[in-house]
Scaffold this motif. Structure first.
Motif, mmCIF file in Angstrom:
data_model
loop_
_atom_site.group_PDB
_atom_site.id
_atom_site.type_symbol
_atom_site.label_atom_id
_atom_site.label_comp_id
_atom_site.label_asym_id
_atom_site.label_seq_id
_atom_site.Cartn_x
_atom_site.Cartn_y
_atom_site.Cartn_z
ATOM 1 N N SER A 1 0.573 -1.010 -0.691
ATOM 2 C CA SER A 1 0.096 0.121 0.216
ATOM 3 C C SER A 1 0.928 1.234 0.494
ATOM 4 C CB SER A 1 -0.840 -0.187 1.152
ATOM 5 O OG SER A 1 -0.283 -0.232 2.500
ATOM 6 N N ALA A 2 2.182 1.111 1.017
ATOM 7 C CA ALA A 2 2.542 2.377 0.429
ATOM 8 C C ALA A 2 3.520 2.875 -1.265
ATOM 9 C CB ALA A 2 3.973 1.894 1.156
ATOM 10 N N ASN A 3 3.339 1.521 -1.481
ATOM 11 C CA ASN A 3 4.031 2.053 -3.416
ATOM 12 C C ASN A 3 2.464 1.966 -4.112
ATOM 13 O OD1 ASN A 3 4.856 -0.666 -3.557
ATOM 14 N ND2 ASN A 3 6.108 -0.345 -1.799
ATOM 15 N N ILE A 4 2.683 0.575 -4.815
ATOM 16 C CA ILE A 4 2.142 0.047 -5.741
ATOM 17 C C ILE A 4 1.021 0.580 -5.791
ATOM 18 C CG2 ILE A 4 0.507 -1.520 -7.531
ATOM 19 C CD1 ILE A 4 3.464 -2.813 -7.556
ATOM 20 N N GLY A 5 0.141 0.457 -4.467
ATOM 21 C CA GLY A 5 -1.451 0.203 -4.267
ATOM 22 C C GLY A 5 -1.289 2.627 -3.870
ATOM 23 N N SER A 6 -0.745 3.447 -3.807
ATOM 24 C CA SER A 6 -0.884 4.213 -3.961
ATOM 25 C C SER A 6 -0.371 5.647 -4.246
ATOM 26 C CB SER A 6 -0.711 4.914 -2.513
ATOM 27 O OG SER A 6 0.854 4.641 -1.635
ATOM 28 N N ASN A 7 0.398 4.489 -5.639
ATOM 29 C CA ASN A 7 0.852 5.548 -6.533
ATOM 30 C C ASN A 7 0.935 5.276 -8.438
ATOM 31 O OD1 ASN A 7 2.399 8.183 -4.815
ATOM 32 N ND2 ASN A 7 3.462 6.265 -4.177
ATOM 33 N N THR A 8 1.154 5.941 -8.776
ATOM 34 C CA THR A 8 1.796 5.117 -10.194
ATOM 35 C C THR A 8 2.157 4.295 -10.714
ATOM 36 O OG1 THR A 8 2.420 6.967 -10.844
ATOM 37 C CG2 THR A 8 -0.067 6.917 -11.610
ATOM 38 N N VAL A 9 2.926 3.203 -11.291
ATOM 39 C CA VAL A 9 3.682 2.797 -11.622
ATOM 40 C C VAL A 9 4.321 2.623 -13.288
ATOM 41 C CG1 VAL A 9 4.639 0.126 -11.947
ATOM 42 C CG2 VAL A 9 2.631 0.725 -10.279
ATOM 43 N N ASP A 10 5.802 2.445 -12.900
ATOM 44 C CA ASP A 10 6.400 2.949 -14.081
ATOM 45 C C ASP A 10 7.167 1.546 -14.638
ATOM 46 O OD1 ASP A 10 6.578 6.065 -12.563
ATOM 47 O OD2 ASP A 10 6.116 5.554 -14.557
ATOM 48 N N TRP A 11 7.536 1.143 -15.968
ATOM 49 C CA TRP A 11 8.268 0.212 -16.743
ATOM 50 C C TRP A 11 9.206 0.656 -17.747
ATOM 51 C CZ3 TRP A 11 7.575 -4.566 -14.512
ATOM 52 C CH2 TRP A 11 6.747 -5.143 -14.153
ATOM 53 N N TYR A 12 10.461 -0.350 -17.292
ATOM 54 C CA TYR A 12 11.982 0.747 -17.728
ATOM 55 C C TYR A 12 12.232 -1.122 -18.672
ATOM 56 C CZ TYR A 12 11.860 4.586 -15.339
ATOM 57 O OH TYR A 12 10.753 5.836 -15.022
ATOM 58 N N GLN A 13 12.919 -0.577 -19.944
ATOM 59 C CA GLN A 13 13.743 -2.029 -20.343
ATOM 60 C C GLN A 13 14.926 -1.964 -20.466
ATOM 61 O OE1 GLN A 13 13.306 -1.587 -25.298
ATOM 62 N NE2 GLN A 13 12.689 -3.672 -24.445
ATOM 63 N N HIS A 14 15.918 -1.965 -20.451
ATOM 64 C CA HIS A 14 17.016 -2.280 -19.774
ATOM 65 C C HIS A 14 18.030 -3.183 -20.626
ATOM 66 C CE1 HIS A 14 20.841 -1.381 -16.886
ATOM 67 N NE2 HIS A 14 20.520 -0.306 -18.497
ATOM 68 N N LEU A 15 18.509 -2.729 -21.632
ATOM 69 C CA LEU A 15 19.225 -3.581 -22.122
ATOM 70 C C LEU A 15 20.966 -3.653 -21.848
ATOM 71 C CD1 LEU A 15 17.886 -2.396 -25.931
ATOM 72 C CD2 LEU A 15 17.837 -4.517 -24.669
ATOM 73 N N PRO A 16 21.432 -4.260 -22.033
ATOM 74 C CA PRO A 16 23.367 -4.359 -21.241
ATOM 75 C C PRO A 16 23.506 -3.479 -22.433
ATOM 76 C CG PRO A 16 22.376 -6.639 -22.177
ATOM 77 C CD PRO A 16 21.344 -5.575 -22.294
ATOM 78 N N GLY A 17 24.390 -2.611 -22.087
ATOM 79 C CA GLY A 17 25.120 -1.637 -21.796
ATOM 80 C C GLY A 17 25.098 -0.137 -22.332
ATOM 81 N N THR A 18 23.451 0.118 -22.088
ATOM 82 C CA THR A 18 23.112 1.203 -22.115
ATOM 83 C C THR A 18 22.269 1.865 -21.006
ATOM 84 O OG1 THR A 18 20.947 -0.021 -23.082
ATOM 85 C CG2 THR A 18 22.202 0.861 -24.729
ATOM 86 N N GLY A 19 21.634 2.848 -20.944
ATOM 87 C CA GLY A 19 20.710 3.283 -20.575
ATOM 88 C C GLY A 19 19.684 2.885 -20.688
ATOM 89 N N PRO A 20 19.069 2.673 -19.122
ATOM 90 C CA PRO A 20 17.796 2.231 -19.354
ATOM 91 C C PRO A 20 16.365 3.091 -20.332
ATOM 92 C CG PRO A 20 18.123 2.356 -16.725
ATOM 93 C CD PRO A 20 19.402 2.688 -17.976
ATOM 94 N N LYS A 21 15.639 2.480 -20.161
ATOM 95 C CA LYS A 21 13.897 3.432 -21.224
ATOM 96 C C LYS A 21 13.682 3.389 -20.840
ATOM 97 C CE LYS A 21 12.398 2.234 -25.695
ATOM 98 N NZ LYS A 21 11.856 1.593 -27.113
ATOM 99 N N LEU A 22 12.739 4.204 -20.485
ATOM 100 C CA LEU A 22 11.251 4.205 -20.237
ATOM 101 C C LEU A 22 10.059 3.594 -21.456
ATOM 102 C CD1 LEU A 22 9.418 5.614 -18.324
ATOM 103 C CD2 LEU A 22 8.872 7.650 -19.373
ATOM 104 N N LEU A 23 9.081 2.762 -20.258
ATOM 105 C CA LEU A 23 8.483 1.944 -21.640
ATOM 106 C C LEU A 23 7.794 1.855 -21.157
ATOM 107 C CD1 LEU A 23 9.638 -0.354 -23.606
ATOM 108 C CD2 LEU A 23 8.975 -1.905 -21.776
ATOM 109 N N ILE A 24 6.734 2.385 -19.877
ATOM 110 C CA ILE A 24 5.631 3.138 -19.500
ATOM 111 C C ILE A 24 5.524 3.441 -18.212
ATOM 112 C CG2 ILE A 24 3.137 1.595 -18.371
ATOM 113 C CD1 ILE A 24 3.184 0.330 -21.483
#
Lengths: 110, 122
Positions: free
Chosen positions: A26-49
């Motif tokens: 309830s402290a995290n997902i239950g009360s805030n929005t969720v983001d998703w990241y895609q991370h390929l080796p050797g690169t910076g993560p990418k915002l997916l959702i």
């Protein structure tokens, strides 16, 4: 040890649909929005959702997100070899007063 | 095109110091809060620190409070991470990440750099 639980790995064949779960509280997902990241080796993560189910410009509609209660999911349909990467969920945590990441899920395309 | 380029990583002995830099371009830098996120070898992502667009407000994860200092120079479009009293547990790739606005109570990082490797070892 993350406050969010993701499966360490998932796999699928090209064209298949896979889902990655993210369980929190309830402290995290239950009360805030969720983001998703895609991370390929050797690169910076990418915002997916962002904001549970919104796709940034340029992200294919094969990627979709959802949230229910204290859990969230990322679905990838029409699996492609280039989708092979690590995926992380991330909400803000009101108790820790900072962003938190799931432990990450490695997607293997067989 | 938004670009974030980190530099300053390297090998340092335990107890030593290092200053990371992140040069930004392609957006009005002072309008956006910025962050550092790290990934230790074989581990997941961990948020380290954040700073508001003006530089007045800063946040840190508990494990680096009192040892790391985030700052920014809006005239140079650069954000810094001064790391002191480094321990082996700080070994990681450090990524610079941009918030989509100046609000900081979010986990939405819309752009990331390629990262710079920090190795703490004797």
């Amino acid at each position: 040890q993350s406050v969010l639980t993701q499966p360490p790995s998932v796999s699928g064949t090209p064209g298949q649909r896979v889902t990655i779960s993210c369980s929190g509280s309830s402290a995290n997902i239950g009360s805030n929005t969720v983001d998703w990241y895609q991370h390929l080796p050797g690169t910076g993560p990418k915002l997916l959702i962002y904001s549970n189910n919104q796709r940034p410009s340029g992200v294919p509609d094969r990627f979709s997100g959802s949230k229910s209660g204290t859990s969230a999911s990322l679905a990838i349909s029409g699996l492609q070899s280039e989708d092979e990467a690590d995926y992380y969920c991330a909400p803000w945590d009101d108790s820790l007063n900072r962003p938190v990441f799931g432990g990450g899920t490695k997607l293997t395309v067989l | 095109e938004v670009q974030l380029v980190e530099s300053g990583g390297g090998l340092v002995q335990p107890g030593g110091s290092l200053r990371l830099s992140c040069a930004a371009s392609g957006f009005t830098f002072s309008n956006y809060a910025m962050n550092w996120v790290r990934q230790a070898p074989g581990k997941g992502l961990e948020w380290v620190s954040g700073i508001s667009g003006s530089g007045v407000t800063t946040y840190y994860t508990d494990s680096v409070k009192g040892r790391f200092t985030i700052s920014r120079d809006n005239s140079k479009n650069t954000v810094y991470l001064q790391m002191d009293s480094l321990g082996v547990e700080d070994t990681a790739i450090y990524y610079c990440a941009k918030y989509p606005g100046n609000a900081m109570a979010t986990a939405t990082f819309d752009y990331w750099g390629q990262g710079t490797l920090v190795t703490v070892s004797s």
